[in-house]
Motif scaffolding. Structure first.
Motif, PDB file in Angstrom:
ATOM      1  N   GLY A 112      15.751  -1.174  16.884  1.00 19.93           N
ATOM      2  CA  GLY A 112      16.602  -0.555  15.875  1.00 19.93           C
ATOM      3  C   GLY A 112      17.238  -1.537  14.906  1.00 19.93           C
ATOM      4  N   LYS A 113      18.580  -1.498  14.843  1.00 19.54           N
ATOM      5  CA  LYS A 113      19.295  -2.352  13.891  1.00 19.54           C
ATOM      6  C   LYS A 113      19.045  -3.834  14.162  1.00 19.54           C
ATOM      7  CE  LYS A 113      22.994   0.965  12.896  1.00 19.54           C
ATOM      8  NZ  LYS A 113      24.464   1.236  12.969  1.00 19.54           N
ATOM      9  N   ALA A 114      18.849  -4.183  15.416  1.00 16.83           N
ATOM     10  CA  ALA A 114      18.556  -5.584  15.740  1.00 16.83           C
ATOM     11  C   ALA A 114      17.220  -6.010  15.133  1.00 16.83           C
ATOM     12  CB  ALA A 114      18.538  -5.791  17.250  1.00 16.83           C
ATOM     13  N   ALA A 115      16.254  -5.089  15.094  1.00 15.71           N
ATOM     14  CA  ALA A 115      14.964  -5.390  14.481  1.00 15.71           C
ATOM     15  C   ALA A 115      15.116  -5.598  12.983  1.00 15.71           C
ATOM     16  CB  ALA A 115      13.971  -4.268  14.771  1.00 15.71           C
ATOM     17  N   VAL A 116      15.961  -4.788  12.349  1.00 19.36           N
ATOM     18  CA  VAL A 116      16.214  -4.944  10.912  1.00 19.36           C
ATOM     19  C   VAL A 116      16.843  -6.306  10.630  1.00 19.36           C
ATOM     20  CG1 VAL A 116      17.523  -4.066   8.946  1.00 19.36           C
ATOM     21  CG2 VAL A 116      16.418  -2.461  10.530  1.00 19.36           C
ATOM     22  N   ARG A 117      17.824  -6.679  11.450  1.00 22.88           N
ATOM     23  CA  ARG A 117      18.462  -7.986  11.266  1.00 22.88           C
ATOM     24  C   ARG A 117      17.448  -9.116  11.465  1.00 22.88           C
ATOM     25  NH1 ARG A 117      22.674  -5.360  14.198  1.00 22.88           N
ATOM     26  NH2 ARG A 117      21.996  -6.346  16.144  1.00 22.88           N
ATOM     27  N   ARG A 118      16.547  -8.929  12.412  1.00 19.74           N
ATOM     28  CA  ARG A 118      15.564  -9.971  12.679  1.00 19.74           C
ATOM     29  C   ARG A 118      14.574 -10.102  11.515  1.00 19.74           C
ATOM     30  NH1 ARG A 118      11.513 -10.699  17.918  1.00 19.74           N
ATOM     31  NH2 ARG A 118      11.484 -12.978  17.870  1.00 19.74           N
ATOM     32  N   ALA A 153      13.593  -2.877   5.035  1.00 20.14           N
ATOM     33  CA  ALA A 153      13.947  -4.299   5.003  1.00 20.14           C
ATOM     34  C   ALA A 153      12.752  -5.149   4.579  1.00 20.14           C
ATOM     35  CB  ALA A 153      14.455  -4.745   6.374  1.00 20.14           C
ATOM     36  N   ILE A 154      11.563  -4.796   5.064  1.00 24.14           N
ATOM     37  CA  ILE A 154      10.358  -5.553   4.694  1.00 24.14           C
ATOM     38  C   ILE A 154      10.032  -5.323   3.224  1.00 24.14           C
ATOM     39  CG2 ILE A 154       7.891  -5.834   5.142  1.00 24.14           C
ATOM     40  CD1 ILE A 154       8.466  -4.970   8.050  1.00 24.14           C
ATOM     41  N   GLU A 155      10.168  -4.080   2.772  1.00 24.01           N
ATOM     42  CA  GLU A 155       9.941  -3.769   1.360  1.00 24.01           C
ATOM     43  C   GLU A 155      10.912  -4.552   0.484  1.00 24.01           C
ATOM     44  OE1 GLU A 155       9.090   0.372  -0.895  1.00 24.01           O
ATOM     45  OE2 GLU A 155      11.133   0.179  -0.098  1.00 24.01           O
ATOM     46  N   GLU A 156      12.166  -4.599   0.892  1.00 31.07           N
ATOM     47  CA  GLU A 156      13.184  -5.340   0.133  1.00 31.07           C
ATOM     48  C   GLU A 156      12.841  -6.826   0.065  1.00 31.07           C
ATOM     49  OE1 GLU A 156      17.962  -6.488   0.427  1.00 31.07           O
ATOM     50  OE2 GLU A 156      17.109  -4.985   1.784  1.00 31.07           O
ATOM     51  N   ALA A 157      12.279  -7.353   1.148  1.00 30.66           N
ATOM     52  CA  ALA A 157      11.910  -8.771   1.183  1.00 30.66           C
ATOM     53  C   ALA A 157      10.690  -9.073   0.324  1.00 30.66           C
ATOM     54  CB  ALA A 157      11.646  -9.199   2.625  1.00 30.66           C
ATOM     55  N   GLY A 158       9.932  -8.044  -0.030  1.00 35.51           N
ATOM     56  CA  GLY A 158       8.779  -8.238  -0.899  1.00 35.51           C
ATOM     57  C   GLY A 158       7.582  -8.859  -0.211  1.00 35.51           C
ATOM     58  N   VAL A 159       7.464  -8.629   1.108  1.00 27.47           N
ATOM     59  CA  VAL A 159       6.319  -9.164   1.855  1.00 27.47           C
ATOM     60  C   VAL A 159       5.542  -7.996   2.460  1.00 27.47           C
ATOM     61  CG1 VAL A 159       7.452 -11.364   2.324  1.00 27.47           C
ATOM     62  CG2 VAL A 159       7.656  -9.489   3.985  1.00 27.47           C
ATOM     63  N   PRO A 160       4.259  -8.195   2.793  1.00 35.31           N
ATOM     64  CA  PRO A 160       3.448  -7.105   3.323  1.00 35.31           C
ATOM     65  C   PRO A 160       3.668  -6.831   4.793  1.00 35.31           C
ATOM     66  CG  PRO A 160       2.115  -9.085   3.113  1.00 35.31           C
ATOM     67  CD  PRO A 160       3.467  -9.407   2.519  1.00 35.31           C
TER      68      PRO A 160
END
Length: 297
Positions: A112-118, A153-160
């Motif tokens: 969950g949220k821990a995965a997003v933070r990671r 979070a991955i979309e925001e980071a701009g990576v696939p």
């Protein structure tokens, strides 16, 4: 902490980018899967080569071939009960070999949220250039909205995001497939994700047997959806996939081997026997991967 990963690859000089390479052991000797799964996968793929090469030997292997490689492991601790090999270490070691390696991160979806933070930490502190998911190993349906904050979070980071699709050699031949469920890797579940996250680049890993036609449809329909050709010798590729790679998906298909269970040299030898147009091969081997990785030359 070691230096944050930055690209050190001469993208004009390399011949290819292998978009699917596993690092399955860390510096402490801990392996990515338990002994039973490791042995079963070795029997399934029948590679005959070292099953858990070190990241340094992987770098040497690709450097000798004038190729770069995307490297990763899978954090499937919740579903498997087995702690993965060290995800952060892969990024740290890839920074040492940044002339040839490209690290992807992995997060446990059920955290969950821990995965997003990671996700944020792996991108910001370690410089990973993408994320690998294996829905069957990790035991989750990718289109379950509980996991959407991770994709955001991955979309925001701009990576696939690279998702295993289709049949898996992990657990193959074991009673009950070691509890691993293939339906989680139906690519149609990713069609939802691609629609709901239009700016998230999604790569469907492997010819998605038995759902190859669905995979082709998704990659054709969604501008942000790609596929890699790893996990199968090209001589076993379904004919409709070869045709699509040669035509309407020529800019959507990426070279990948699944090293070390499928050897790069064998994959390329078998691929050379396919009727691939000369102008398409460079797209598959390098140019499409550069676009997915956001590399501008």
């Amino acid at each position: 902490m070691s230096a944050r990963y930055e690209f050190g690859i001469d993208f004009d000089a390399i011949e290819a980018i292998d978009f699917h390479t596993h690092v399955e052991i860390d510096g402490c000797g801990h392996r990515s899967m338990d002994d039973e799964l490791m042995a079963a996968s070795e029997k399934y793929f029948r590679s005959g080569e070292e099953r858990t090469p070190t990241i340094e030997s992987i770098a040497d292997h690709y450097r000798e071939r004038n190729m770069a490689a995307v490297v990763f492991t899978v954090d499937a601790a919740s579903a498997s009960g087995h702690t993965p090999n060290n995800v952060e270490e892969i990024a740290e070691r890839a920074a040492e070999f940044n002339d040839v390696l490209i690290p992807f991160g992995s997060v446990e979806p059920w955290q969950g949220k821990a995965a997003v933070r990671r996700v944020h930490r792996l991108v910001e502190e370690f410089g990973v250039k993408g994320f690998k998911f294996h829905p069957s190993m990790q035991g989750f349906e990718p289109n379950d909205r509980r996991f959407y904050p991770i994709y955001a979070a991955i979309e925001e980071a701009g990576v696939p995001a690279l998702f295993h699709t289709g049949q898996t050699g992990i657990g193959a031949g074991l009673p009950g497939g070691h509890g691993i469920k293939l339906r989680y890797s139906d690519p149609m579940l990713l069609d939802d994700v691609a629609a709901d996250f239009p700016f998230l680049t999604i790569v469907m890993a492997h010819p998605a047997v038995p759902w190859v036609d669905a995979q082709i449809s998704i990659a054709t329909h969604k501008a942000n959806a790609y596929l890699d050709l790893s996990g199968w010798s090209p001589k076993y590729f379904p004919p409709q996939l070869v045709k699509a790679a040669n035509t309407m998906l020529r800019e959507k298909v990426l070279f990948g081997s699944d090293f070390p269970v499928i050897q790069v040299d064998r994959w390329r030898k078998d691929f050379a026997a396919l009727d691939i147009k000369p102008e398409v091969a460079p797209l598959i081997f390098r140019e499409n991967a550069l676009r997915v990785l956001g590399i501008t030359k």
